[in-house]
Design an enzyme around this catalytic site. Structure first.
Site, PDB file in Angstrom:
ATOM      1  N   ARG A  91       0.678  -1.357  -0.058  1.00 59.28           N
ATOM      2  CA  ARG A  91       0.044  -0.008  -0.061  1.00 59.28           C
ATOM      3  C   ARG A  91       0.824   1.395   0.129  1.00 59.28           C
ATOM      4  NH1 ARG A  91      -1.921   0.782   4.592  1.00 59.28           N
ATOM      5  NH2 ARG A  91      -1.005  -1.056   5.495  1.00 59.28           N
ATOM      6  N   TYR A 231      -1.679  -3.585  -6.846  1.00 63.42           N
ATOM      7  CA  TYR A 231      -1.296  -4.304  -5.757  1.00 63.42           C
ATOM      8  C   TYR A 231      -2.462  -4.042  -4.549  1.00 63.42           C
ATOM      9  CZ  TYR A 231       1.568  -7.068  -2.567  1.00 63.42           C
ATOM     10  OH  TYR A 231       1.808  -8.108  -1.827  1.00 63.42           O
ATOM     11  N   GLY A 232      -2.736  -5.234  -4.179  1.00 61.58           N
ATOM     12  CA  GLY A 232      -3.555  -5.531  -2.796  1.00 61.58           C
ATOM     13  C   GLY A 232      -4.487  -4.360  -2.358  1.00 61.58           C
ATOM     14  N   GLY A 233      -4.339  -3.665  -1.260  1.00 66.93           N
ATOM     15  CA  GLY A 233      -5.051  -2.813  -0.775  1.00 66.93           C
ATOM     16  C   GLY A 233      -5.155  -1.671  -1.438  1.00 66.93           C
ATOM     17  N   LYS A 240      -9.464  -2.235   1.589  1.00 59.87           N
ATOM     18  CA  LYS A 240      -9.108  -1.322   2.510  1.00 59.87           C
ATOM     19  C   LYS A 240     -10.017  -0.014   2.213  1.00 59.87           C
ATOM     20  CE  LYS A 240      -6.926  -3.764   5.099  1.00 59.87           C
ATOM     21  NZ  LYS A 240      -5.551  -4.298   5.198  1.00 59.87           N
ATOM     22  N   HIS A 260     -10.227  -2.756  11.652  1.00 63.33           N
ATOM     23  CA  HIS A 260      -9.112  -3.423  11.079  1.00 63.33           C
ATOM     24  C   HIS A 260      -8.984  -4.517  12.097  1.00 63.33           C
ATOM     25  CE1 HIS A 260      -4.894  -3.680   9.461  1.00 63.33           C
ATOM     26  NE2 HIS A 260      -5.534  -4.317   8.780  1.00 63.33           N
ATOM     27  N   SER A 282      -1.090  -3.748  10.433  1.00 62.47           N
ATOM     28  CA  SER A 282      -0.541  -4.654   9.154  1.00 62.47           C
ATOM     29  C   SER A 282       0.505  -5.378   9.544  1.00 62.47           C
ATOM     30  CB  SER A 282      -0.519  -3.872   8.040  1.00 62.47           C
ATOM     31  OG  SER A 282      -1.629  -3.070   7.760  1.00 62.47           O
ATOM     32  N   ALA A 283       0.360  -6.582   9.219  1.00 67.12           N
ATOM     33  CA  ALA A 283       1.668  -7.670   9.446  1.00 67.12           C
ATOM     34  C   ALA A 283       1.873  -7.655  10.899  1.00 67.12           C
ATOM     35  CB  ALA A 283       2.853  -7.166   8.715  1.00 67.12           C
ATOM     36  N   CYS A 284       1.228  -7.616  11.900  1.00 70.86           N
ATOM     37  CA  CYS A 284       1.278  -7.658  13.249  1.00 70.86           C
ATOM     38  C   CYS A 284       0.584  -8.939  14.029  1.00 70.86           C
ATOM     39  CB  CYS A 284       1.071  -6.407  13.927  1.00 70.86           C
ATOM     40  SG  CYS A 284       2.281  -5.067  13.679  1.00 70.86           S
ATOM     41  N   LYS A 286      -2.832 -10.579  12.990  1.00 63.69           N
ATOM     42  CA  LYS A 286      -4.300 -11.026  12.639  1.00 63.69           C
ATOM     43  C   LYS A 286      -4.483 -12.124  12.294  1.00 63.69           C
ATOM     44  CE  LYS A 286      -5.272  -7.126  10.998  1.00 63.69           C
ATOM     45  NZ  LYS A 286      -3.875  -6.587  10.472  1.00 63.69           N
ATOM     46  N   ASN A 288      -2.570 -14.812  11.821  1.00 65.52           N
ATOM     47  CA  ASN A 288      -2.093 -15.858  12.777  1.00 65.52           C
ATOM     48  C   ASN A 288      -3.178 -15.981  13.938  1.00 65.52           C
ATOM     49  OD1 ASN A 288       0.866 -17.099  12.006  1.00 65.52           O
ATOM     50  ND2 ASN A 288       0.604 -14.929  11.225  1.00 65.52           N
ATOM     51  N   ASP A 307      -9.185  -9.901   8.922  1.00 68.22           N
ATOM     52  CA  ASP A 307      -8.591  -8.602   8.623  1.00 68.22           C
ATOM     53  C   ASP A 307      -9.347  -7.483   9.059  1.00 68.22           C
ATOM     54  OD1 ASP A 307      -6.265  -7.154   7.627  1.00 68.22           O
ATOM     55  OD2 ASP A 307      -7.603  -6.632   6.013  1.00 68.22           O
ATOM     56  N   ASN A 398       6.519  -8.526   1.906  1.00 68.02           N
ATOM     57  CA  ASN A 398       5.101  -8.596   1.790  1.00 68.02           C
ATOM     58  C   ASN A 398       4.424  -9.322   0.903  1.00 68.02           C
ATOM     59  OD1 ASN A 398       2.538  -7.061   2.853  1.00 68.02           O
ATOM     60  ND2 ASN A 398       2.565  -5.500   1.191  1.00 68.02           N
ATOM     61  N   ARG A 400       1.963 -12.153  -0.583  1.00 70.39           N
ATOM     62  CA  ARG A 400       0.721 -12.457  -0.195  1.00 70.39           C
ATOM     63  C   ARG A 400       0.020 -13.556  -0.632  1.00 70.39           C
ATOM     64  NH1 ARG A 400      -1.371  -8.865   4.057  1.00 70.39           N
ATOM     65  NH2 ARG A 400       0.142  -7.369   4.510  1.00 70.39           N
ATOM     66  N   PHE A 526       1.974 -17.056  18.806  1.00 72.43           N
ATOM     67  CA  PHE A 526       1.454 -18.171  17.946  1.00 72.43           C
ATOM     68  C   PHE A 526       0.503 -18.872  18.755  1.00 72.43           C
ATOM     69  CE2 PHE A 526       5.391 -17.042  15.779  1.00 72.43           C
ATOM     70  CZ  PHE A 526       4.666 -16.363  14.645  1.00 72.43           C
ATOM     71  N   ASN A 529      -0.411 -18.294  22.252  1.00 74.94           N
ATOM     72  CA  ASN A 529      -1.132 -17.319  22.656  1.00 74.94           C
ATOM     73  C   ASN A 529      -2.493 -17.796  23.138  1.00 74.94           C
ATOM     74  OD1 ASN A 529       0.670 -15.537  21.813  1.00 74.94           O
ATOM     75  ND2 ASN A 529       0.125 -15.315  19.826  1.00 74.94           N
TER      76      ASN A 529
HETATM   77  P1  GTP Z   1      -2.151  -7.716   7.450  1.00 78.99           P
HETATM   78  O1  GTP Z   1      -2.665  -8.897   6.640  1.00 78.99           O
HETATM   79  O2  GTP Z   1      -1.089  -7.024   6.773  1.00 78.99           O
HETATM   80  O3  GTP Z   1      -3.272  -6.875   8.036  1.00 78.99           O
HETATM   81  O4  GTP Z   1      -1.282  -8.380   8.717  1.00 78.99           O
HETATM   82  P2  GTP Z   1      -1.857  -9.632   9.826  1.00 78.99           P
HETATM   83  O5  GTP Z   1      -2.168  -8.742  11.154  1.00 78.99           O
HETATM   84  O6  GTP Z   1      -2.664 -10.401   9.485  1.00 78.99           O
HETATM   85  O7  GTP Z   1      -0.328 -10.260  10.371  1.00 78.99           O
HETATM   86  P3  GTP Z   1      -0.076 -11.776  10.101  1.00 78.99           P
HETATM   87  O8  GTP Z   1      -1.076 -12.580  10.962  1.00 78.99           O
HETATM   88  O9  GTP Z   1      -0.046 -11.952   8.802  1.00 78.99           O
HETATM   89  O10 GTP Z   1       1.344 -11.720  10.731  1.00 78.99           O
HETATM   90  C1  GTP Z   1       2.474 -11.046  10.114  1.00 78.99           C
HETATM   91  C2  GTP Z   1       3.699 -11.365  10.849  1.00 78.99           C
HETATM   92  O11 GTP Z   1       3.896 -11.427  12.215  1.00 78.99           O
HETATM   93  C3  GTP Z   1       4.067 -12.920  10.259  1.00 78.99           C
HETATM   94  O12 GTP Z   1       5.432 -12.842  10.085  1.00 78.99           O
HETATM   95  C4  GTP Z   1       4.101 -13.845  11.643  1.00 78.99           C
HETATM   96  O13 GTP Z   1       4.905 -14.756  11.630  1.00 78.99           O
HETATM   97  C5  GTP Z   1       4.352 -12.768  12.826  1.00 78.99           C
HETATM   98  N1  GTP Z   1       3.409 -13.284  13.852  1.00 78.99           N
HETATM   99  C6  GTP Z   1       2.213 -13.196  14.037  1.00 78.99           C
HETATM  100  N2  GTP Z   1       1.942 -13.793  15.166  1.00 78.99           N
HETATM  101  C7  GTP Z   1       3.027 -13.680  15.849  1.00 78.99           C
HETATM  102  C8  GTP Z   1       3.069 -14.315  17.478  1.00 78.99           C
HETATM  103  O14 GTP Z   1       2.489 -14.450  18.235  1.00 78.99           O
HETATM  104  N3  GTP Z   1       4.435 -14.227  17.785  1.00 78.99           N
HETATM  105  C9  GTP Z   1       5.445 -13.525  17.019  1.00 78.99           C
HETATM  106  N4  GTP Z   1       6.891 -13.289  17.321  1.00 78.99           N
HETATM  107  N5  GTP Z   1       5.395 -13.287  15.581  1.00 78.99           N
HETATM  108  C10 GTP Z   1       4.027 -13.223  15.152  1.00 78.99           C
HETATM  109  C1  SPV Z   2      -2.822  -4.604   5.283  1.00 75.61           C
HETATM  110  O1  SPV Z   2      -1.708  -3.892   4.816  1.00 75.61           O
HETATM  111  O2  SPV Z   2      -3.230  -4.304   6.273  1.00 75.61           O
HETATM  112  C2  SPV Z   2      -3.297  -5.604   4.420  1.00 75.61           C
HETATM  113  C3  SPV Z   2      -2.922  -5.957   3.154  1.00 75.61           C
HETATM  114  O3  SPV Z   2      -4.313  -6.335   4.978  1.00 75.61           O
HETATM  115  S1  SPV Z   2      -3.513  -4.899   1.936  1.00 75.61           S
HETATM  116  O4  SPV Z   2      -4.609  -5.261   1.355  1.00 75.61           O
HETATM  117  O5  SPV Z   2      -2.478  -4.741   0.954  1.00 75.61           O
HETATM  118  O6  SPV Z   2      -3.864  -3.292   2.585  1.00 75.61           O
HETATM  119 MN    MN Z   3      -4.704  -5.707   7.130  1.00 71.17          MN
END
Ligand code: GTP
Ligand code: SPV
Ligand code: MN
Length: 618
Positions: A91, A231-233, A240, A260, A282-284, A286, A288, A307, A398, A400, A526, A529
């Site tokens: 994004r 791309y994506g979002g 988004k 979100h 994002s990427a924190c 969700k 998982n 998401d 990033n 996907r 993971f 949790n």
């Molecule tokens: P978006 O799709 O961008 O909104 O991301 P998301 O919030 O769905 O994140 P996602 O679950 O894809 O996790 C992103 C990264 O965080 C991955 O590289 C995971 O390995 C890492 N991660 C997720 N959960 C955990 C956790 O409990 N502990 C650790 N150390 N890393 C985690």
């Molecule tokens: C995010 O960045 O929070 C995503 C990927 O879920 S995207 O659809 O590109 O926004």
């Molecule tokens: Mn997201």
């Protein structure tokens, strides 16, 4: 008002060819298509019906044009890999605009340009933008077609990649079109072009896009215009752009929340079920958490979404949640059989599109963290030979996977409830090396909003820019709030006022990423949790061992169920402890952050910071 408000005014000027080929006589939709066709001048118009045969034709064409690589490995049935332009991988927040009539209504967290000026700019860049290409018309609905108030959209795009991805991510096609006609419903007009018109005879590239990008939202007229990115979002406009930015404005006006968040259903050994949503940037984490396999005996997790969550007051004063999407657009790296088997099982059923992953020599895809063993040879996301000695990762950070949610074995039956389920708890979480403990329960709803308002995280690869800087990200919505951020917080306060106070969800702050004294992430995360989730449900039931700290309630050293987990007392302490000094520093950061809101910060939230300072300074 008719969608596409900027000009076309009825059947008198309609192109007879467009009308003849259209599968509808719905005037606002025909006007919209007519207007955008006149502006962008595509060679052809294709009305997307969402059928299997259409999908086959489109994917064949995408393979033919080189955008898709058909995966031949039996591990990835009916699936495709796509590789973006190296400059179009995430994004683009710096090119994302909220063009409200008044600048004040976009707030300090958004880029703003006066709508009339932006319309003129966009008329310029969209002029002839689809020349040489097909214009696809995608009727879609976010949420269920049978919801009390279904939210429709129509995306016009010149990218078949977008069509195939939208088919996974949202309910699209003829059923949606018929419902729009039947209800004579409003739809959000959403225009997307990759911004790469073709001259006669000009050879296309696998991933057309434009250096110049615009991701534009007009909140008052509920329009989306996206230019230059595939791309994506940036390009799947139901996600988004609609389900968060435009929907957050609809939600403000209509008394609900567009967030979100993931949605998880957790069932205890005593067979009590809880619905928990979680907002992490994002990427924190969700996806998982949404697909967690609990390590605790007798606990069962099912998912409703990973998401986006729409939260609406129900008829009995409860808050109800629904996932408006129908697929995952998940971060590939780090998703593996050992960290997220549920995602891997869904992916293994096929019907997926992979973007910027690496290709294996047997016609599959791979990314860092998928398997414990690294393949000895790959073709990386840039198309280069790759071996474990290579310096760059094989998949883009990033990268996907795009996979239908109904391929999830652990999908909760309630996913199909058109009007959602009652929400029991909300988790706010970020990626913080220090300060923020594993889990903290808010003292009350407004304190919980304070957790959300001050949420912070280190930046990731999900957006352009440097990775690893701490930034405030209110409710994980910083890039997605479609209006003024202070008004948004006030709206959170007001929505709770409409609900039955005894039915409000409890709010928790979590952090899976805190580092211990050894510099490593101290909590295993993971699946583990689930131990935190168990404590959360105990707290919902009025139990759970907790200490009251200045920042809220945290588990005692023996408060979490650690059965079968190897964790040292030091690592546990490093995970859950509250350090007064760190929090005083944090509070200075919070006050700086709140100062940016100016007058628009609700008093009840500003007061939370003063109360916290009082609790921190004995
Ligand atoms: P978006 O799709 O961008 O909104 O991301 P998301 O919030 O769905 O994140 P996602 O679950 O894809 O996790 C992103 C990264 O965080 C991955 O590289 C995971 O390995 C890492 N991660 C997720 N959960 C955990 C956790 O409990 N502990 C650790 N150390 N890393 C985690
Ligand atoms: C995010 O960045 O929070 C995503 C990927 O879920 S995207 O659809 O590109 O926004
Ligand atoms: Mn997201």
């Amino acid at each position: 008002t008719a969608p596409g408000a900027s000009g076309s005014n009825g059947s008198g000027t309609r192109d007879p060819a467009i009308t003849a080929e259209a599968p509808t006589t719905h005037a606002p939709l025909l006007n919209f298509v007519q207007e955008i066709a006149a502006l962008t001048q595509p060679d052809r118009i294709h009305w997307v019906d969402g059928s299997e045969s259409e999908h086959r034709t489109l994917t064949d064409e995408l393979v033919e044009s080189g955008t898709f690589t058909r995966l031949t490995s039996p591990d990835f049935p009916n699936s495709f890999a796509a590789f973006s332009d190296p400059a179009d991988v995430a994004r683009v927040e710096s090119r994302t605009f909220i063009c409200s009539e008044n600048e004040r209504d976009a707030g300090f967290t958004n880029n703003w340009v006066e709508p009339a000026q932006m319309r003129e700019t966009l008329r310029g860049v969209f002029d002839g933008a689809m020349r040489g290409r097909t214009m696809y018309v995608i009727p879609f609905v976010m949420g269920h077609l049978d919801a009390e108030d279904p939210k429709f959209g129509v995306e016009i795009t010149d990218s078949a990649y977008v069509v195939t991805s939208m088919r996974i991510m949202a309910r699209i096609g003829t059923d949606v079109l018929r419902k729009i006609e039947e209800l004579d419903a409003f739809f959000v007009p959403a225009v997307h072009s990759v911004g790469a018109p073709l001259e006669p005879g000009q050879q296309d590239v696998p991933w057309p896009c434009n250096e110049e990008k615009y991701i534009v939202h007009y909140p008052e007229t509920r329009e989306i215009w996206s230019y230059g990115s595939g791309y994506g979002g940036n390009a799947l406009l139901g996600k988004k752009c609609y389900a968060l930015r435009i929907a957050s404005v609809m939600a403000r006006d209509e008394g609900w929340l567009a967030e979100h968040m993931l949605i998880l259903k957790l069932t205890s050994p005593a067979n009590r079920s809880y619905f928990i949503s979680g907002a992490f940037p994002s990427a924190c984490g969700k996806t998982n958490l949404a697909l967690i396999d609990p390590t605790l005996q007798g606990w069962k997790a099912e998912t409703l979404g990973d998401d986006i969550t729409w939260i609406r007051p129900g008829h009995d004063g409860e808050l109800r949640v629904v996932n408006p999407e129908s697929g995952y657009f998940g971060v590939a790296p780090g998703t593996g059989w050992h960290t997220n088997a549920n995602a891997m099982r869904a992916i293994a059923k096929g019907n997926s599109v992979f973007t910027n992953c690496a290709l294996t020599d047997d016609g599959g895809v791979w990314w860092e963290g998928m398997t414990e063993e690294t393949p000895t040879h790959l073709t990386d996301w840039r198309g280069e030979d790759w071996t474990p000695d290579s310096e760059q990762p094989a998949a883009h950070p990033n990268a996907r996977f795009c996979t239908p949610i109904d391929q999830t074995d652990m999908l909760a039956p309630e996913y199909s409830e058109p009007n959602g389920v009652k929400l029991d708890a909300i988790l706010f979480g970020g990626r913080r090396k220090t300060t923020v403990p594993l889990v903290t329960q808010a003292r009350d709803w407004n304190h919980g909003i304070f957790f959300g308002a001050t949420l912070s995280s280190e930046t990731t690869a999900a957006a352009e820019g440097a990775v690893g800087n701490v930034r405030r990200d209110p409710m994980a919505m910083l890039p997605f709030i479609g209006y003024d951020a202070g008004d948004y917080l006030r709206h959170w306060v007001e929505v709770s006022g409409q609900a039955d106070q005894s039915k409000l969800p409890e709010i928790f702050l979590v952090n899976w990423f805190r580092r211990g004294r050894d510099g490593k992430i101290s909590w295993p995360g993971f699946s583990e949790n689930s131990r935190v989730l168990k404590w959360v449900t105990e707290r919902l039931e009025g139990g759970g061992k907790a200490v009251e700290t200045p920042i809220g309630f945290t588990p005692t050293m023996d408060g979490l169920d650690l059965t079968g987990l190897e964790i040292t007392p030091e690592a546990l302490e490093d995970s859950i402890t509250v350090d007064r000094q760190e929090w005083l520093t944090e509070l200075d950061g919070i006050d700086e952050w709140f100062a940016q809101f100016g007058d628009s910060l609700p008093e009840s939230i500003a007061a939370q910071s003063e109360e916290l300072r009082r609790r921190l300074t004995p």
